[in-house]
Design an enzyme around this catalytic site. Structure first.
Site, PDB file in Angstrom:
ATOM      1  N   ALA A  15       0.811  -1.215   0.000  1.00 44.40           N
ATOM      2  CA  ALA A  15       0.000   0.000   0.000  1.00 44.40           C
ATOM      3  C   ALA A  15       0.846   1.268   0.000  1.00 44.40           C
ATOM      4  O   ALA A  15       0.310   2.355  -0.228  1.00 44.40           O
ATOM      5  CB  ALA A  15      -0.928  -0.007   1.208  1.00 44.40           C
ATOM      6  N   SER A  17       4.523   1.037  -1.143  1.00 43.76           N
ATOM      7  CA  SER A  17       5.639   0.851  -2.069  1.00 43.76           C
ATOM      8  C   SER A  17       5.486  -0.486  -2.766  1.00 43.76           C
ATOM      9  O   SER A  17       4.650  -1.314  -2.392  1.00 43.76           O
ATOM     10  CB  SER A  17       6.985   0.904  -1.324  1.00 43.76           C
ATOM     11  OG  SER A  17       7.095  -0.184  -0.425  1.00 43.76           O
ATOM     12  N   GLY A  83      -5.288  -6.462  -0.577  1.00 51.31           N
ATOM     13  CA  GLY A  83      -6.612  -6.953  -0.946  1.00 51.31           C
ATOM     14  C   GLY A  83      -7.627  -5.858  -1.226  1.00 51.31           C
ATOM     15  O   GLY A  83      -7.335  -4.662  -1.147  1.00 51.31           O
ATOM     16  N   HIS A 241      -3.048 -12.498  -3.511  1.00 54.57           N
ATOM     17  CA  HIS A 241      -3.118 -11.689  -2.294  1.00 54.57           C
ATOM     18  C   HIS A 241      -1.796 -11.811  -1.557  1.00 54.57           C
ATOM     19  O   HIS A 241      -1.304 -12.922  -1.342  1.00 54.57           O
ATOM     20  CB  HIS A 241      -4.266 -12.153  -1.400  1.00 54.57           C
ATOM     21  CG  HIS A 241      -4.474 -11.280  -0.207  1.00 54.57           C
ATOM     22  ND1 HIS A 241      -4.857 -11.768   1.012  1.00 54.57           N
ATOM     23  CD2 HIS A 241      -4.333  -9.944  -0.051  1.00 54.57           C
ATOM     24  CE1 HIS A 241      -4.963 -10.767   1.869  1.00 54.57           C
ATOM     25  NE2 HIS A 241      -4.640  -9.655   1.247  1.00 54.57           N
ATOM     26  N   ASP A 242      -1.207 -10.691  -1.177  1.00 59.44           N
ATOM     27  CA  ASP A 242       0.144 -10.727  -0.618  1.00 59.44           C
ATOM     28  C   ASP A 242       0.237 -11.586   0.640  1.00 59.44           C
ATOM     29  O   ASP A 242       1.223 -12.315   0.834  1.00 59.44           O
ATOM     30  CB  ASP A 242       0.677  -9.317  -0.359  1.00 59.44           C
ATOM     31  CG  ASP A 242      -0.268  -8.416   0.418  1.00 59.44           C
ATOM     32  OD1 ASP A 242      -1.283  -8.918   0.952  1.00 59.44           O
ATOM     33  OD2 ASP A 242      -0.004  -7.200   0.485  1.00 59.44           O
ATOM     34  N   THR A 243      -0.790 -11.557   1.491  1.00 60.95           N
ATOM     35  CA  THR A 243      -0.728 -12.382   2.694  1.00 60.95           C
ATOM     36  C   THR A 243      -0.823 -13.864   2.364  1.00 60.95           C
ATOM     37  O   THR A 243      -0.193 -14.703   3.017  1.00 60.95           O
ATOM     38  CB  THR A 243      -1.832 -11.987   3.686  1.00 60.95           C
ATOM     39  OG1 THR A 243      -1.781 -10.577   3.920  1.00 60.95           O
ATOM     40  CG2 THR A 243      -1.670 -12.707   5.016  1.00 60.95           C
ATOM     41  N   THR A 264       4.149  -3.452   8.907  1.00 62.01           N
ATOM     42  CA  THR A 264       3.512  -2.266   9.472  1.00 62.01           C
ATOM     43  C   THR A 264       2.276  -2.662  10.267  1.00 62.01           C
ATOM     44  O   THR A 264       2.004  -2.138  11.348  1.00 62.01           O
ATOM     45  CB  THR A 264       3.132  -1.282   8.350  1.00 62.01           C
ATOM     46  OG1 THR A 264       4.313  -0.914   7.641  1.00 62.01           O
ATOM     47  CG2 THR A 264       2.472  -0.045   8.914  1.00 62.01           C
ATOM     48  N   ASN A 301      -6.705  -8.920  11.855  1.00 64.20           N
ATOM     49  CA  ASN A 301      -5.768  -7.825  11.614  1.00 64.20           C
ATOM     50  C   ASN A 301      -5.406  -7.195  12.952  1.00 64.20           C
ATOM     51  O   ASN A 301      -6.271  -6.694  13.657  1.00 64.20           O
ATOM     52  CB  ASN A 301      -6.409  -6.785  10.690  1.00 64.20           C
ATOM     53  CG  ASN A 301      -5.381  -5.828  10.114  1.00 64.20           C
ATOM     54  OD1 ASN A 301      -4.217  -5.860  10.506  1.00 64.20           O
ATOM     55  ND2 ASN A 301      -5.802  -4.984   9.206  1.00 64.20           N
TER      56      ASN A 301
END
Length: 494
Positions: A15, A17, A83, A241-243, A264, A301
């Protein structure tokens, strides 16, 4: 003679970079090399907040060109992103407008209108996704009403990685793990939720086919190959999805583990065969998302290194510059268990003077106020470890499973103090690594698509060899049990 290395490119968009990484697999180990890094800055235009898709696509092309340079060949590439966000493409293949940002101010109102038609409880039971204003289902509900009468039957919705894949290969699809973040799929299934779409007035023609992770979509288009001066490259829908990609790279054995993808922000959860859809899971804030092998990530989260990053920025504004390593060392030599903060407090959500906010909350809760840089950092790290302990207990409550270990991946594993204190607080070992889990998982699912691996277990065995994860055993159990009691009482007060 050893096996010739297979090379792939993983484009990982965060979100804030993005980067393109070249992975090389020699039949035994995966090696990663970053070839291109770039900023990802949203753009405010009037009242609307957008992603600058054209700039991001340009950076993606730059990364492909750099990644293919000076090597014998790139077999494939794949994109993963955050996402929920998506773009709309018309029948000629043109992007209707830049995709909206999940923080766009209009999302709250569209969620309020949508839940008048389908309650939050129904939405959770139907999709398994915790209702939140950023969810794709509410964003798309709003876009459909904003463009009422202007969305043709040939208009298609694609999530951010699917959008990149489309303009690379010409193939329209939605990969399962990224689609699972949307609230638009049937819970635990790779099918669009038609009853929900009908109730919200969303035309089924908007939705391309949902494809499983590891689907080879096609080749890089001829025009792009000519522009970027590359050979043939397959475009793969990996763990988009990155996760999902990060969790695929966990060097786990069996299924008796919890995971933390820590950066983060932190996503903490467990892998399940089926979604958990009961009211307890919803009330505790758990959501159900897809894994690369078609199962479920039940996760929540949680706070990550956000507070520490904001403190670092504030001290730099005050003329005091510290590296992350220096901050962790200062914390490690500070007095333990002086104070804790409730990390979910709204006071910590926005950027600003985070050290002062931490001191104010400690003062308000009648704890020792952290007076030094090291004491503030120690307060953050201990509070984060205790929050992980709380989440672990919640996971056990909603699943009935007691994890034997916690696998931590992502940038947070560089914080050795956090890893150790998490093990102390949780009372079970923490296995830390790899830090580059998202890129590694993206690469490995591509390799599985090419037949190098038969299943996720084989990928995870290679992760153990490639990145040598470190195990942290729990220590000082009695002290941390007492600290957890204090932390729970503080959270009841805030």
């Amino acid at each position: 003679m050893g096996k010739q290395a297979i090379r792939v490119l993983a484009a990982d968009f965060g979100a804030g970079s993005g980067r393109v990484v070249r992975g090389s697999y020699d039949g035994a180990k995966l090696e990663l090399q970053e070839v291109h890094r770039f900023a990802n800055d949203p753009v405010q235009l009037g009242a609307d907040l957008y992603w600058d898709f054209l700039r991001l696509y340009h950076e993606l092309k730059e990364g492909i060109a750099k990644g293919a340079r000076s090597v014998s060949g790139i077999h494939s590439m794949a994109v993963d992103t955050w996402g929920v966000d998506f773009g709309l493409v018309d029948g000629t293949g043109r992007l209707l407008r830049n995709p909206r940002h999940y923080r766009d101010a209009s999302n709250k109102a569209w969620m309020q209108e949508a839940v008048r038609l389908v309650s939050e409880r129904e939405l959770y039971r139907m999709s398994g996704v915790l209702p939140h204003q950023i969810n794709s289902v509410f964003q798309l509900f709003g876009r459909a009403r904003e463009h009422a009468g202007h969305l043709g039957s040939d208009t298609r919705m694609m999530f951010m990685p699917d959008l990149f894949h489309y303009y690379l290969s010409g193939v329209q699809s939605c990969e399962y793990t990224i689609a699972s973040t949307s609230g638009l799929l049937q819970a635990g299934r790779s099918q669009w939720n038609e009853p929900l779409l009908h109730r919200l007035g969303l035309p089924e023609t908007l939705f391309p086919e949902v494809v499983p992770s590891g689907t080879i979509l096609g080749g890089l288009s001829g025009d792009l190959r000519k522009e970027l001066q590359t050979g043939p490259i397959q475009v793969v829908a990996a763990g988009s999805h990155d996760t999902a990609s990060a969790v695929a790279a966990i060097p786990a054995t069996g299924s008796d583990h919890a995971f933390i993808s820590c950066g983060t922000w932190s996503l903490m959860g467990m892998e399940m065969d089926k979604p958990v859809l009961n009211d307890t899971a919803r009330d505790l804030g758990f959501t159900n998302e897809g894994t690369v092998d078609g199962r479920i990530r039940l996760l929540k989260n949680r706070s990550g290194l956000w507070l520490l990053q904001e403190c670092k920025r504030q001290w730099e504004r005050e003329g005091r510059s510290f590296s992350h390593e220096e901050l962790v060392q200062l914390a490690a030599t500070s007095t333990p268990h002086l104070c804790y903060v409730s990390l979910a407090d709204e006071a910590f959500m926005a950027p600003g003077n985070m050290p002062e906010r931490i001191r104010k909350q400690c003062e308000a809760s009648r704890q020792t106020v952290p007076a030094t840089v090291g004491a503030v950092v120690r307060c953050i790290i201990e509070s984060l470890a205790l929050e992980f302990r709380q989440t672990l207990e919640e996971l056990e409550r909603v699943t009935g499973v007691e994890p034997r270990v916690i696998h931590m991946v992502g940038g947070g594993v560089h914080n050795r103090l956090l890893c150790q204190l998490t093990a102390n607080a949780a009372g079970i070992p923490v296995i830390a690594g790899p830090a580059e889990a998202t890129s590694a998982g993206n690469c490995m699912v591509q390799l599985m698509a090419q037949g190098e691996f038969a299943h996720l277990g084989e990928i995870r065995e290679v992760m153990k060899v490639s990145f040598s994860p470190q195990t942290y055993e729990p220590q000082e159990m009695a002290q941390w049990q007492e600290a957890y009691g204090t932390y729970q009482r503080l959270n009841m007060q805030t």
